[in-house]
Motif scaffolding. Structure first.
Motif, PDB file in Angstrom:
ATOM      1  N   ASP A  16       0.837  -1.202   0.000  1.00  0.00           N
ATOM      2  CA  ASP A  16       0.000   0.000   0.000  1.00  0.00           C
ATOM      3  C   ASP A  16       0.869   1.248   0.000  1.00  0.00           C
ATOM      4  O   ASP A  16       0.530   2.262  -0.615  1.00  0.00           O
ATOM      5  CB  ASP A  16      -0.921   0.019   1.228  1.00  0.00           C
ATOM      6  CG  ASP A  16      -2.004  -1.042   1.156  1.00  0.00           C
ATOM      7  OD1 ASP A  16      -2.375  -1.436   0.039  1.00  0.00           O
ATOM      8  OD2 ASP A  16      -2.462  -1.478   2.229  1.00  0.00           O
ATOM      9  N   ASP A  17       1.995   1.171   0.709  1.00  0.00           N
ATOM     10  CA  ASP A  17       2.910   2.299   0.831  1.00  0.00           C
ATOM     11  C   ASP A  17       4.321   1.815   0.559  1.00  0.00           C
ATOM     12  O   ASP A  17       4.826   0.930   1.256  1.00  0.00           O
ATOM     13  CB  ASP A  17       2.816   2.926   2.223  1.00  0.00           C
ATOM     14  CG  ASP A  17       1.435   3.474   2.523  1.00  0.00           C
ATOM     15  OD1 ASP A  17       1.150   4.580   2.069  1.00  0.00           O
ATOM     16  OD2 ASP A  17       0.649   2.776   3.190  1.00  0.00           O
ATOM     17  N   HIS A  55       3.267  10.665  -2.539  1.00  0.00           N
ATOM     18  CA  HIS A  55       2.601  11.117  -1.314  1.00  0.00           C
ATOM     19  C   HIS A  55       3.403  12.172  -0.573  1.00  0.00           C
ATOM     20  O   HIS A  55       2.862  13.191  -0.155  1.00  0.00           O
ATOM     21  CB  HIS A  55       2.345   9.924  -0.406  1.00  0.00           C
ATOM     22  CG  HIS A  55       1.408  10.209   0.723  1.00  0.00           C
ATOM     23  ND1 HIS A  55       1.790  10.911   1.842  1.00  0.00           N
ATOM     24  CD2 HIS A  55       0.105   9.905   0.889  1.00  0.00           C
ATOM     25  CE1 HIS A  55       0.752  11.005   2.656  1.00  0.00           C
ATOM     26  NE2 HIS A  55      -0.277  10.420   2.108  1.00  0.00           N
ATOM     27  N   HIS A  62       2.062   6.145  -2.477  1.00  0.00           N
ATOM     28  CA  HIS A  62       0.816   5.607  -1.917  1.00  0.00           C
ATOM     29  C   HIS A  62       0.011   5.013  -3.064  1.00  0.00           C
ATOM     30  O   HIS A  62      -0.382   5.714  -3.984  1.00  0.00           O
ATOM     31  CB  HIS A  62       0.028   6.712  -1.215  1.00  0.00           C
ATOM     32  CG  HIS A  62      -1.194   6.223  -0.516  1.00  0.00           C
ATOM     33  ND1 HIS A  62      -1.145   5.344   0.538  1.00  0.00           N
ATOM     34  CD2 HIS A  62      -2.509   6.485  -0.719  1.00  0.00           C
ATOM     35  CE1 HIS A  62      -2.371   5.095   0.962  1.00  0.00           C
ATOM     36  NE2 HIS A  62      -3.208   5.767   0.206  1.00  0.00           N
ATOM     37  N   ASN A  96       2.532   9.602   7.625  1.00  0.00           N
ATOM     38  CA  ASN A  96       2.248   9.747   6.202  1.00  0.00           C
ATOM     39  C   ASN A  96       2.182  11.200   5.743  1.00  0.00           C
ATOM     40  O   ASN A  96       2.039  11.458   4.543  1.00  0.00           O
ATOM     41  CB  ASN A  96       0.928   9.057   5.858  1.00  0.00           C
ATOM     42  CG  ASN A  96       1.036   7.556   5.963  1.00  0.00           C
ATOM     43  OD1 ASN A  96       2.056   6.980   5.618  1.00  0.00           O
ATOM     44  ND2 ASN A  96      -0.004   6.910   6.461  1.00  0.00           N
TER      45      ASN A  96
END
Length: 410
Positions: free
Chosen positions: A153-154, A185, A259, A355
């Motif tokens: 996901d990241d 991101h 992201h 994040n």
């Protein structure tokens, strides 16, 4: 955090797919007159076509589709993403993505209430793209495209780039040009400190398949932080008259957080640099840290603190802002200074989110510190999701408690 907001927005929305033919009537805030101006000022820079936000917040239909998740997002201050307290109790900051209490109430009341449309003719214009740098003196650019790991996901990836700086200078501003804005991101930018560190990173890069190498807490070799970027900032400028030193012929590391909510896409990001041969107030980043970090598992709030007494022979310094840093278990961070018989709050981050990392520059005069002053840093971590003690380290499963003060001579 974006994913959590999107999930909340999609749950229980039994009205989004059944839009009425006639305008809703009732009382309360109206979207175009009351809510849209707030979104335009604080949200649309990310939540627009091509932005990093997973949905748009430009039109009435956009907002109604995600209305159930909006109250929680704004009342908890998860959105817009701005970790530092901007209420004025500690400080206020330049370019703050911050809703006042009255704005939060307006947005939440609209989402919970009749969701009135108002007059589309009153819709505010989309905010213009911010002006670029006054000039571009060098560019740090990825050499080839990189597509994030589809299994993550990241994805945190570091790229070693050569900006071609021929002589010593000072970085006074930069503009990020994300190749794929929907997946880039945030970015941390470092200058590699030594030739030996450059060699270490070249080896690490060569051993990693594809462009760059996997990284999380930092670039994995001796390097100095020189810039932080998150969506909505685009052009970052250091306070007038200041700048961070850049050594000639040294390479730069771009640590990019991808992201994957929009799916992996080939990204080719570059950063334009504005530099000066000299500046009136050469600046540096003063590290505050609590390295004796020991976080027992299963605890909702583990407090760690450290303090420094600045050597008495030092003169006075201007503190223009703070770059806080923890990892994913971090919850709050605070920096204070005792100066001239008073305690000054240098930074208060009550809602840390790994994040959304960025630096915070004061909206006004810098704070003054000097020799003999005491500087304190305090962090709180939540270890309820862990089963083993956590200590200081660069890795994903490690933690940190630190902040860089952006400082120049007084």
């Amino acid at each position: 955090m974006i994913a959590l907001f999107l999930l909340a927005a999609g749950c229980g929305n039994d009205r989004a797919g059944d839009m009425p033919d006639a305008p809703i009537t009732g009382t309360g805030p109206r979207f175009y007159e009351d809510v849209a101006p707030i979104f335009a000022a604080q949200c649309v820079s990310c939540h627009r076509e091509g932005g990093v936000g997973p949905f748009e917040l430009v039109t009435y239909e956009d907002a109604r589709a995600v209305a159930p998740g909006i109250p929680a997002a704004v009342t908890t201050r998860a959105m817009p993403p701005w970790g530092a307290d901007n209420s004025g109790e500690c400080n206020t900051y330049q370019h703050a993505r911050w809703l006042t209490d009255a704005e939060i109430k307006t947005v939440a009341d609209w989402a919970r209430g009749d969701q009135l449309e108002g007059n589309p003719a009153a819709a505010p214009p989309l905010p213009p793209s911010p002006p670029g740098l006054a000039r571009v003196d060098a560019t740090a650019s990825m050499a080839e495209p990189y597509s994030a790991d589809a299994q993550l996901d990241d994805d945190y990836r570091c790229f070693v780039v050569d900006p071609g700086i021929a002589s010593d200078a000072f970085l006074t501003g930069f503009e990020v040009r994300p190749g794929e804005p929907e997946v880039v991101h945030h970015i941390l930018m470092y200058q590699v400190n030594t030739a030996a560190a450059e060699a270490e990173l070249a080896t690490l890069d060569a051993q990693s398949p594809g462009p760059g190498y996997t990284c999380f807490g930092g670039p994995a070799a001796a390097a100095s932080l020189i810039g932080v970027w998150a969506p909505g900032i685009r052009v970052a400028s250091y306070p007038a008259g200041t700048g961070l030193p850049l050594k000639a012929a040294r390479k730069i590391v771009l640590q990019i957080h991808y992201h994957n909510h929009a799916g992996p896409r080939p990204d080719l990001t570059s950063v334009d640099l504005m530099i000066e041969p000299t500046v009136p107030e050469p600046s540096f980043l003063y590290l505050l840290a609590a390295p004796d970090l020991y976080l027992p598992p299963g605890m909702p709030a583990v407090r760690t603190e450290n303090e420094y007494v600045l050597p008495g022979f030092l003169g006075q310094y201007n503190v223009w802002g703070v770059f806080p840093h923890m990892h994913t278990l971090g919850r709050t961070l605070r920096v204070e200074a005792d100066h001239a018989g008073q305690t000054k709050c240098l930074a208060d981050v009550p809602r840390w989110d790994f994040n959304w990392q960025q630096g915070y520059f004061y909206d006004g005069a810098p704070h003054i510190i000097g020799g003999g002053d005491t500087i304190r840093i305090e962090c709180v971590h939540d270890t309820t999701t862990t089963t083993q003690p956590i200590t200081w380290g660069e890795g994903t499963d490690d933690e940190m408690c630190l902040a860089f003060m952006y400082v120049s001579a007084y």
